[in-house]
Design a protein around this motif. Structure first.
Motif, short mmCIF file in Angstrom:
data_model
loop_
_atom_site.label_atom_id
_atom_site.label_comp_id
_atom_site.label_asym_id
_atom_site.label_seq_id
_atom_site.Cartn_x
_atom_site.Cartn_y
_atom_site.Cartn_z
N ASP A 223 -43.82 -3.56 5.57
CA ASP A 223 -42.38 -3.44 5.72
C ASP A 223 -41.66 -3.11 4.43
O ASP A 223 -40.44 -3.07 4.40
CB ASP A 223 -41.81 -4.76 6.28
N ASN A 270 -34.12 -6.74 11.48
CA ASN A 270 -34.47 -5.34 11.59
C ASN A 270 -33.98 -4.60 10.35
O ASN A 270 -32.82 -4.75 9.96
CB ASN A 270 -33.83 -4.72 12.84
N THR A 291 -37.92 2.02 11.50
CA THR A 291 -39.21 2.06 12.20
C THR A 291 -39.43 3.41 12.84
O THR A 291 -40.47 4.05 12.69
CB THR A 291 -39.30 0.95 13.26
N THR A 292 -38.40 3.87 13.56
CA THR A 292 -38.48 5.17 14.24
C THR A 292 -37.87 6.29 13.41
O THR A 292 -38.09 7.46 13.69
CB THR A 292 -37.73 5.09 15.57
#
Length: 409
Positions: A223, A270, A291-292
Motif C-alpha cells: 500500500d 481507503n 487501487t483502480t
C-alpha cells in the motif's frame, strides 16, 4: 465557515525575501550531540559517581524553514534560507528570523525536509545542495541553526533546475523532478539511483510519494509504493517504485490543467490521490482511487487560480492558496471550506505546509511574507449545534401543546 484576519497580526511576518517554499522542522527528530552526553554520563557512573540526568531541552519548540530570494542580478534582494520560530500558545511567529543563511547569487527554489531530522535538500538553478541542522545547546534549550553540509549531492550536481523535491515518509527515498522533464528517484542516504526517466514530462511541476512507503532495500509495502508526478501539460503519471514503471496515466478532462498532487488516506482507510486543477471557472480538486486509478470526482472549490496546495499529515484537511493571496482550509472528505483567510498575503501564495500534528498551516508568498494559521478543532460541533436547535424546537412544541391541553398552567 470561519473567516480569519489577513496581514498585520502576530502570526504574520515579513522577512525581506520573496519566498518559494516552506516546511516545518521535525525538531523532535533532530539529534543534538545526545550521544556525547550519554557517553559522558556513562563514564561518570562507571567511575563510581552518581550523575544527575542532563537537562532536557524545551519540548515546545516549533520552527518553520523558508527559502527564496531575488535570484541573479543586482536587485539588492537577498537569496536565503530562513529559519523562524512559531509559538502555538500565543499564536506568534518570530518577528526576526532565528537564523538566516545567505546563498549568494543562487536562488533556493524548492526544498524537501528529511522526516528523520537529518537535514534538508534545496534546489538551485544548476544543482541541489544538502543542509544540516546545527544548534547551540544550553541548560534550558537548543538554539536551532542551519549550515551547508560538507556532503555534496554529486548525483544532483549540474542537473539543472529541479522544480519538485520530495522524501518518502520513511525518509529512505528522495525524488527530484527537473525543469527539463527528467524524473529521478534515489535511495537515501546512499543516493543509489532507482529511477531515472529522462522524458517523464515536458517539465516536472510536482510529485509526491504515497503513504506508508518503506523503500529500504527496494522492499515496499503493497500500500505504499507509488510516486505520482505532474507535468506542465498532459496527464499525471503514477510510478510503481518496486518495478520503476508507470502503472497509471491520469488524464485531465475538458480545460483542466493539473497544478499539484498529494496522496492521503481517507477516514475509512481507503487511499486517495488529490490533484489540484486549474480551469476556466477557477480552482478544482480532483480525487482518484489508488487501487483502480479511476477518477472519483471533481469539486470546484474557489473561483481564483490555485497557486499552492497541500494536505495535512492526518489526512483530514486540504489547503489551497490562490493567486489573490487567499488561503482556504477544507475538509478532505466533504470538500467543504472550513476556514478562509482573505488576503492572507498581498501577493499570490507560493507554498503551503501543515505542521506535523496538523495544528497549524504555514504559508508564504512572493511579497516576502510568511504566516501560520491555526487550525480550528472541528469535533462535529456543527452537528451538535443542529441537534441542540432541533431539541429546543421540539421542546417548545411540546410545551405549547401541554399548555393547550391544560396540563401546564
Amino acid at each position: 465557515m470561519r473567516k480569519s484576519k489577513g496581514p498585520d497580526s502576530p502570526n504574520f511576518q515579513k522577512y525581506g525575501v520573496p519566498f518559494y517554499s516552506a516546511a516545518w522542522v521535525p525538531y523532535k527528530s533532530i539529534k543534538f550531540d545526545q550521544e556525547e552526553d550519554r557517553e559522558q554520563s556513562t563514564d561518570e557512573v562507571s567511575g563510581g559517581h552518581e550523575s544527575s540526568p542532563a537537562p532536557e531541552p524545551s519540548a515546545a519548540q516549533d520552527y518553520v524553514v523558508l527559502a527564496g530570494g531575488g535570484g541573479e542580478g543586482r536587485s539588492g534582494i537577498p537569496n536565503a534560507v530562513v529559519l523562524s520560530r512559531f509559538d502555538f500558545a500565543s499564536n506568534v511567529l518570530s518577528d526576526q528570523p532565528v537564523a538566516k543563511l545567505g546563498t549568494g547569487s543562487d536562488l533556493p527554489y524548492r526544498m524537501a525536509v528529511h522526516p528523520g531530522g537529518d537535514g534538508l535538500v534545496c534546489s538551485f538553478p544548476k544543482s541541489c545542495r544538502w543542509y544540516e541542522w546545527d544548534g547551540e545547546k544550553s541548560e534550558e534549550a537548543h538554539k536551532l541553526c542551519l549550515k551547508l553540509s560538507d556532503n555534496v549531492l554529486t548525483q544532483l550536481e549540474g542537473v539543472g533546475q529541479q522544480l519538485a523535491l520530495a522524501f518518502n515518509n520513511e525518509g529512505s527515498a528522495l525524488a527530484a523532478g527537473g525543469e527539463d522533464g527528467n524524473l529521478r528517484v534515489f535511495m537515501w542516504p546512499s543516493m543509489e539511483i532507482v529511477l531515472n526517466e529522462a522524458n517523464a514530462h515536458t517539465t516536472v511541476k510536482d510529485l509526491d510519494f504515497s503513504y506508508a512507503d518503506t523503500l529500504a532495500g527496494l522492499s515496499c509495502s503493497p500500500d505504499g509504493k507509488y510516486l505520482v508526478s505532474l507535468g506542465n501539460r498532459g496527464p499525471a503519471r503514477v510510478w510503481d517504485m518496486t518495478s520503476s514503471t508507470v502503472v497509471a496515466s491520469l488524464s485531465k478532462e475538458n480545460d483542466e490543467v493539473f497544478s499539484s498532487c498529494r496522496f492521503s488516506e481517507s477516514n475509512d482507510t481507503n487511499r486517495v490521490l488529490y490533484i489540484a486543477a486549474v480551469t476556466g471557472r477557477g480552482g478544482s480538486i480532483v480525487t482518484w482511487n489508488t487501487t483502480t486509478w479511476k477518477r472519483m470526482g471533481s469539486k470546484p472549490v474557489v473561483r481564483d487560480t490555485i497557486s499552492a496546495f497541500n494536505i495535512s499529515p492526518d489526512g483530514k484537511l486540504l489547503a489551497c492558496g490562490t493567486t489573490q493571496g487567499d488561503i482556504l482550509i477544507l475538509n478532505s472528505t466533504s470538500m467543504r471550506v472550513q476556514t478562509i483567510v482573505r488576503k492572507a498575503h498581498l501577493g499570490f501564495v507560493t507554498a503551503l505546509a501543515f505542521s506535523h500534528d496538523s495544528r497549524g498551516l504555514a504559508s508564504v508568498s512572493l511579497d516576502s511574507s510568511a504566516r501560520v494559521t491555526l487550525i480550528e478543532d472541528k469535533k462535529n460541533t456543527g452537528g451538535l449545534s443542529l441537534w441542540v436547535i432541533v431539541f429546543f424546537i421540539l421542546l417548545a412544541i411540546a410545551v405549547y401543546f401541554m399548555k393547550k391541553e391544560g396540563i401546564l398552567s
